[in-house]
Design an enzyme around this catalytic site. Structure first.
Site, mmCIF file in Angstrom:
data_model
loop_
_atom_site.group_PDB
_atom_site.id
_atom_site.type_symbol
_atom_site.label_atom_id
_atom_site.label_comp_id
_atom_site.label_asym_id
_atom_site.label_seq_id
_atom_site.Cartn_x
_atom_site.Cartn_y
_atom_site.Cartn_z
ATOM 1 N N GLU A 1 10.289 1.930 10.163
ATOM 2 C CA GLU A 1 11.226 3.015 9.837
ATOM 3 C C GLU A 1 10.451 4.301 10.058
ATOM 4 O O GLU A 1 9.560 4.629 9.270
ATOM 5 C CB GLU A 1 11.681 2.909 8.375
ATOM 6 N N GLU B 1 9.640 16.643 14.747
ATOM 7 C CA GLU B 1 9.997 16.525 13.338
ATOM 8 C C GLU B 1 9.170 17.534 12.540
ATOM 9 O O GLU B 1 7.940 17.500 12.579
ATOM 10 C CB GLU B 1 9.682 15.100 12.880
ATOM 11 N N LYS C 1 0.859 -1.189 0.000
ATOM 12 C CA LYS C 1 0.000 0.000 0.000
ATOM 13 C C LYS C 1 0.892 1.233 0.000
ATOM 14 O O LYS C 1 1.489 1.595 1.014
ATOM 15 C CB LYS C 1 -0.906 0.059 1.231
ATOM 16 N N CYS D 1 13.355 11.799 6.295
ATOM 17 C CA CYS D 1 13.392 11.329 7.683
ATOM 18 C C CYS D 1 14.786 11.473 8.269
ATOM 19 O O CYS D 1 14.948 11.650 9.470
ATOM 20 C CB CYS D 1 12.938 9.884 7.739
HETATM 21 P P1 NAD Z 1 2.270 8.546 7.691
HETATM 22 O O1 NAD Z 1 2.655 7.786 8.891
HETATM 23 O O2 NAD Z 1 1.167 9.520 7.784
HETATM 24 O O3 NAD Z 1 1.866 7.564 6.507
HETATM 25 C C1 NAD Z 1 2.705 6.538 6.070
HETATM 26 C C2 NAD Z 1 1.860 5.451 5.437
HETATM 27 O O4 NAD Z 1 1.026 4.892 6.457
HETATM 28 C C3 NAD Z 1 0.924 5.931 4.342
HETATM 29 O O5 NAD Z 1 0.849 4.946 3.339
HETATM 30 C C4 NAD Z 1 -0.397 6.073 5.075
HETATM 31 O O6 NAD Z 1 -1.512 5.934 4.228
HETATM 32 C C5 NAD Z 1 -0.318 4.916 6.040
HETATM 33 N N1 NAD Z 1 -1.168 5.057 7.226
HETATM 34 C C6 NAD Z 1 -1.661 6.203 7.769
HETATM 35 N N2 NAD Z 1 -2.428 5.904 8.832
HETATM 36 C C7 NAD Z 1 -2.426 4.562 8.953
HETATM 37 C C8 NAD Z 1 -3.033 3.656 9.874
HETATM 38 N N3 NAD Z 1 -3.807 4.075 10.872
HETATM 39 N N4 NAD Z 1 -2.797 2.333 9.723
HETATM 40 C C9 NAD Z 1 -2.002 1.885 8.731
HETATM 41 N N5 NAD Z 1 -1.415 2.692 7.816
HETATM 42 C C10 NAD Z 1 -1.612 4.012 7.931
HETATM 43 O O7 NAD Z 1 3.617 9.215 7.190
HETATM 44 P P2 NAD Z 1 3.805 10.154 5.949
HETATM 45 O O8 NAD Z 1 3.220 11.473 6.311
HETATM 46 O O9 NAD Z 1 3.361 9.486 4.704
HETATM 47 O O10 NAD Z 1 5.401 10.248 5.868
HETATM 48 C C11 NAD Z 1 6.130 11.103 6.667
HETATM 49 C C12 NAD Z 1 6.693 10.372 7.873
HETATM 50 O O11 NAD Z 1 7.435 9.238 7.443
HETATM 51 C C13 NAD Z 1 7.680 11.214 8.629
HETATM 52 O O12 NAD Z 1 7.439 11.068 10.008
HETATM 53 C C14 NAD Z 1 9.019 10.612 8.269
HETATM 54 O O13 NAD Z 1 10.024 10.798 9.198
HETATM 55 C C15 NAD Z 1 8.684 9.197 8.104
HETATM 56 N N6 NAD Z 1 9.684 8.532 7.259
HETATM 57 C C16 NAD Z 1 10.566 7.662 7.829
HETATM 58 C C17 NAD Z 1 11.535 7.061 7.065
HETATM 59 C C18 NAD Z 1 12.525 6.102 7.638
HETATM 60 O O14 NAD Z 1 13.075 5.329 6.883
HETATM 61 N N7 NAD Z 1 12.771 6.108 8.913
HETATM 62 C C19 NAD Z 1 11.595 7.320 5.718
HETATM 63 C C20 NAD Z 1 10.690 8.221 5.173
HETATM 64 C C21 NAD Z 1 9.721 8.807 5.961
#
Ligand code: NAD
Length: 472
Positions: free
Chosen positions: A246, A379, A171, A280
């Site tokens: 991650e 963040e 997804k 991130c």
């Molecule tokens: P997010 O957590 O909002 O969403 C990530 C994914 O999770 C999306 O596909 C979203 O649809 C899904 N999601 C949202 N709510 C959910 C739920 N209740 N259950 C299951 N899935 C759900 O994050 P984002 O806004 O897309 O990305 C930004 C975040 O990602 C930042 O905090 C960033 O630091 C982190 N990030 C971490 C890494 C890493 O490798 N550590 C890499 C990139 C981004």
């Protein structure tokens, strides 16, 4: 390039979604809707998981050389689409085309290439007394990914999972789902067996939660925010499913008094503003020895001045928009709070000019940031650099470690051994000394609330294997 897609990819075919609802995809530079994708349901997840489960035994039993060959064909098919990948990500995320080509398309290709080689080697077996210890694939993997590196984060899960012999339900983020369609076109061309990889688009609360809670998903591999990572952990814990996370970061860039300041600050600002700060691993806290502090601030302002905002397809653009209006608002709020909490504006800020259309925020440098304040702790995920003075190495380590996150970081010093000593004391998953380049074979992942597990290289592959002891 036609960006609109209407289907899911299940069991090796494009199939119609079960529900007519769609989700809009916006170009953040123009604010226009450029495509819609189907809003999946729990039923769609069920179909995808059934396909992955049915494909698992065959894929797990395939010879490593055959799996490696499949990944090799996928690498070739994706390489042929590299230009389309870069342009799609420039449209759906707003990454300037040059960076989209080099990093957003180039990095996942490098990672996939590394797994073609790793997949060819069968996991090492071990004899322990009268036991034969073998490594086997975990099973069906649910992969849930964010929007900021929309292909890289998918490949960083898909490639090792497939190399290990797992099957996958993906997804992607609903904000940047389009590049996943190019990936699945490439998967079709590579001729991977049906059901080995499946795609369901949709929202996190519906499709993401259905994957995380599905009884037939053996492992959830998630990249995204710490809050959602926590929710996914709870869902997976109910059935004791394995989780790899991650998550977010607030990484420190430690500049010691004997550093090459001009390089350290220039590279540091570049890192903080990479992908408009939506990374991130971004070094969003710059910790500078007090004796070089004013000099560093002047250099940071000069570097920030070079980050020209604009159309991602204009070669002169160095900073694209943020992904969405909501993200722009969050970043603006962080800047305002950082200034209200005593930070001193050195460059950019809430009133700095930005293009009229698009979700832009000006590159911003804020000095004298209190290490305990929200700007140093939260963040931001935008082009905002917090600069903090430190007294000595001891103080630098204490401030660097004053975070609930621990994903990345940097140390700069004329004395590499001193820098490595400081790096060893930083509670974080990765540290770059004196601007050493990213290594796609090195383990990547977080300490503390930045996550669980590691991606990339052989460590990334290990996450998708489990261990069996056979006594003879
Ligand atoms: P997010 O957590 O909002 O969403 C990530 C994914 O999770 C999306 O596909 C979203 O649809 C899904 N999601 C949202 N709510 C959910 C739920 N209740 N259950 C299951 N899935 C759900 O994050 P984002 O806004 O897309 O990305 C930004 C975040 O990602 C930042 O905090 C960033 O630091 C982190 N990030 C971490 C890494 C890493 O490798 N550590 C890499 C990139 C981004």
């Amino acid at each position: 390039m036609d960006l609109a897609r209407t289907d899911f990819h299940l069991d090796g075919r494009w199939v119609a979604a079960s529900c007519p609802e769609t989700l809009p995809v916006r170009n953040p530079a123009t604010e226009e809707i450029i495509a819609t994708v189907p809003a999946g349901t729990a039923d769609d997840v069920d179909r995808a998981v059934s396909a992955a489960r049915a494909a698992f035994d065959g894929w797990a039993a395939a010879a490593p050389a055959d799996r490696a060959a499949g990944l090799g064909r996928l690498h070739d098919a994706l390489t042929a689409r590299a230009d389309d990948i870069a342009r799609t990500i420039a449209c759906e995320l707003g990454t300037p085309l040059k960076m989209a080509t080099q990093v957003q398309a180039g990095l996942p290709l490098a990672v996939l290439r590394s797994y073609v080689e790793l997949a060819a080697r069968p996991p090492a077996e071990q004899t322990v007394g009268h036991s034969l210890v073998v490594r086997e694939p975990v099973g069906v993997v649910g992969a849930i990914t964010p929007w900021n590196y929309p292909l890289h984060q998918v490949v960083a899960k898909l490639a090792p999972a497939l190399a290990a012999g797992c099957t996958v339900v993906l997804k992607p983020s609903e904000l940047t789902p389009l590049v996943a369609y190019l990936l699945f076109d490439a998967i079709d061309e590579a001729g991977l067996p049906p059901g080995v990889v499946n795609l369901v688009t949709g929202t996190g609360p519906v499709v993401g939660e259905a994957i995380a809670a599905h009884p037939d998903v053996d492992m959830v591999s998630f990249t995204g925010s710490t809050a959602v990572g926590r929710r996914i952990s709870h869902l997976a814990a109910d059935r004791i499913a394995r989780v790899a996370l991650e998550l977010g970061g607030k990484s420190a860039n430690v500049i010691l008094d004997d550093a090459d300041l001009a390089t350290a600050v220039k590279v540091g600002v570049g890192n903080a503003f990479l992908n408009s700060g939506q990374a991130c691993t971004a070094w969003t806290r710059m910790l500078v020895h007090r004796s070089r502090y004013d000099e560093a601030l002047a250099l940071a302002a000069r570097a920030a001045e070079g980050y020209r905002l604009g159309d991602p397809f204009d070669p002169a653009t160095r900073l694209g928009p943020l992904v969405s209006a909501a993200q722009r608002q969050r970043v603006r709020d962080h800047i305002e709070r950082g200034l209200a909490d005593g930070g001193r504006l050195v460059f950019g800020g809430p009133d700095a000019p930005v293009p009229e259309r698009g979700f832009f925020v000006a590159p911003t440098v804020i000095a004298d940031v209190d290490p305990d304040s929200a700007l140093a702790q939260e963040e931001v995920f935008g082009p905002v650099l917090a600069v903090i003075p430190v007294d000595d190495d001891e103080h630098a380590v204490a401030v660097a470690n004053n975070s609930r996150y621990g994903l990345a970081g940097a140390v700069w010093s004329g004395d590499e051994e001193r820098a490595v000593r400081v790096a060893r004391r930083m509670r974080t998953g990765a540290v770059d000394v004196n601007g050493a380049p990213f290594n796609p074979l090195a383990p990547f992942g977080g300490y503390k609330q930045s996550g669980l597990g590691r991606e990339l290289g052989s460590h990334g592959l290990d996450e998708f294997l489990q261990t069996k002891a056979i006594q003879r």
